[in-house]
Scaffold this motif. Structure first.
Motif, short mmCIF file in Angstrom:
data_model
loop_
_atom_site.label_atom_id
_atom_site.label_comp_id
_atom_site.label_asym_id
_atom_site.label_seq_id
_atom_site.Cartn_x
_atom_site.Cartn_y
_atom_site.Cartn_z
N ARG A 47 0.83 -1.21 0.00
CA ARG A 47 0.00 0.00 0.00
C ARG A 47 0.86 1.26 0.00
NH1 ARG A 47 -2.90 -3.21 3.43
NH2 ARG A 47 -2.06 -2.18 5.28
N PHE A 48 1.96 1.24 0.77
CA PHE A 48 2.87 2.39 0.80
C PHE A 48 3.43 2.64 -0.60
CE2 PHE A 48 7.21 3.99 1.00
CZ PHE A 48 6.99 5.22 1.61
N GLU A 49 3.97 1.60 -1.22
CA GLU A 49 4.58 1.73 -2.56
C GLU A 49 3.52 2.18 -3.58
OE1 GLU A 49 7.83 0.39 -3.78
OE2 GLU A 49 8.62 -0.05 -1.80
N GLU A 50 2.34 1.62 -3.50
CA GLU A 50 1.26 1.97 -4.42
C GLU A 50 0.90 3.45 -4.26
OE1 GLU A 50 -2.71 -0.31 -5.78
OE2 GLU A 50 -2.60 0.15 -3.64
N ASN A 51 0.85 3.94 -3.02
CA ASN A 51 0.54 5.34 -2.77
C ASN A 51 1.63 6.27 -3.28
OD1 ASN A 51 -1.96 4.88 -1.61
ND2 ASN A 51 -1.12 4.68 0.44
N VAL A 52 2.89 5.88 -3.13
CA VAL A 52 4.00 6.68 -3.65
C VAL A 52 3.88 6.82 -5.17
CG1 VAL A 52 6.50 6.73 -4.05
CG2 VAL A 52 5.62 6.21 -1.77
N ILE A 53 3.64 5.71 -5.84
CA ILE A 53 3.51 5.73 -7.31
C ILE A 53 2.33 6.60 -7.72
CG2 ILE A 53 2.92 4.30 -9.32
CD1 ILE A 53 4.63 2.07 -7.97
N ALA A 54 1.21 6.46 -7.05
CA ALA A 54 0.03 7.26 -7.38
C ALA A 54 0.30 8.75 -7.19
CB ALA A 54 -1.16 6.82 -6.53
N GLU A 55 1.00 9.11 -6.12
CA GLU A 55 1.31 10.51 -5.87
C GLU A 55 2.27 11.07 -6.92
OE1 GLU A 55 0.93 14.18 -4.19
OE2 GLU A 55 -0.25 12.39 -3.81
N VAL A 56 3.27 10.30 -7.30
CA VAL A 56 4.20 10.73 -8.35
C VAL A 56 3.43 10.94 -9.66
CG1 VAL A 56 6.15 10.01 -9.79
CG2 VAL A 56 6.27 9.75 -7.31
N ARG A 57 2.55 10.02 -9.99
CA ARG A 57 1.76 10.16 -11.22
C ARG A 57 0.90 11.42 -11.19
NH1 ARG A 57 0.26 3.82 -11.71
NH2 ARG A 57 2.11 3.23 -12.88
N ARG A 58 0.29 11.71 -10.04
CA ARG A 58 -0.53 12.92 -9.92
C ARG A 58 0.32 14.17 -10.14
NH1 ARG A 58 -3.39 9.88 -6.22
NH2 ARG A 58 -2.08 10.43 -4.45
N LYS A 59 1.51 14.19 -9.54
CA LYS A 59 2.38 15.37 -9.66
C LYS A 59 2.92 15.51 -11.08
CE LYS A 59 3.48 15.79 -4.86
NZ LYS A 59 4.46 15.98 -3.82
N VAL A 60 3.31 14.43 -11.68
CA VAL A 60 3.84 14.48 -13.05
C VAL A 60 2.76 14.95 -14.02
CG1 VAL A 60 4.71 13.04 -14.94
CG2 VAL A 60 5.69 12.82 -12.67
N ALA A 61 1.53 14.57 -13.79
CA ALA A 61 0.44 14.97 -14.68
C ALA A 61 0.24 16.48 -14.70
CB ALA A 61 -0.86 14.27 -14.27
N ARG A 62 0.68 17.16 -13.65
CA ARG A 62 0.51 18.62 -13.58
C ARG A 62 1.67 19.37 -14.22
NH1 ARG A 62 -1.10 18.03 -7.55
NH2 ARG A 62 1.13 18.31 -7.33
#
Length: 86
Positions: A47-62
């Protein structure tokens, strides 16, 4: 040699990145999933790793890429430019 019927925490940890990327074989995916369903420590790490990846994807999308970047990348991949632009 027969396939394992269960993975240990070490085996799951070594495969976690590949599991997140869904690049394991169907059998390996099943074994990792079964372990995550029974091991709170590994499930927490997942869950930790999945959340890190999701957060990076959100930031990169901006982030807006500089004009012409995709064209320069495509040209380099096609062998059209070996020297970096200055």
């Amino acid at each position: 040699m027969s396939a394992p019927d269960r993975y240990t925490c070490d085996e799951v940890f070594r495969r976690l990145d590949l599991y997140l990327d869904r690049t394991l074989s169907p059998e390996e995916l099943r074994l990792v999933q079964e372990h995550l369903e029974t091991c709170a420590a590994c499930a927490g790490e997942y869950r930790f790793e999945e959340n890190v990846i999701a957060e990076v994807r959100r930031k990169v999308a901006r982030i807006e890429a500089p004009a012409g970047l995709m064209e320069r990348i495509a040209a380099r991949l096609a062998g059209g430019g070996d020297e970096p632009e200055t």
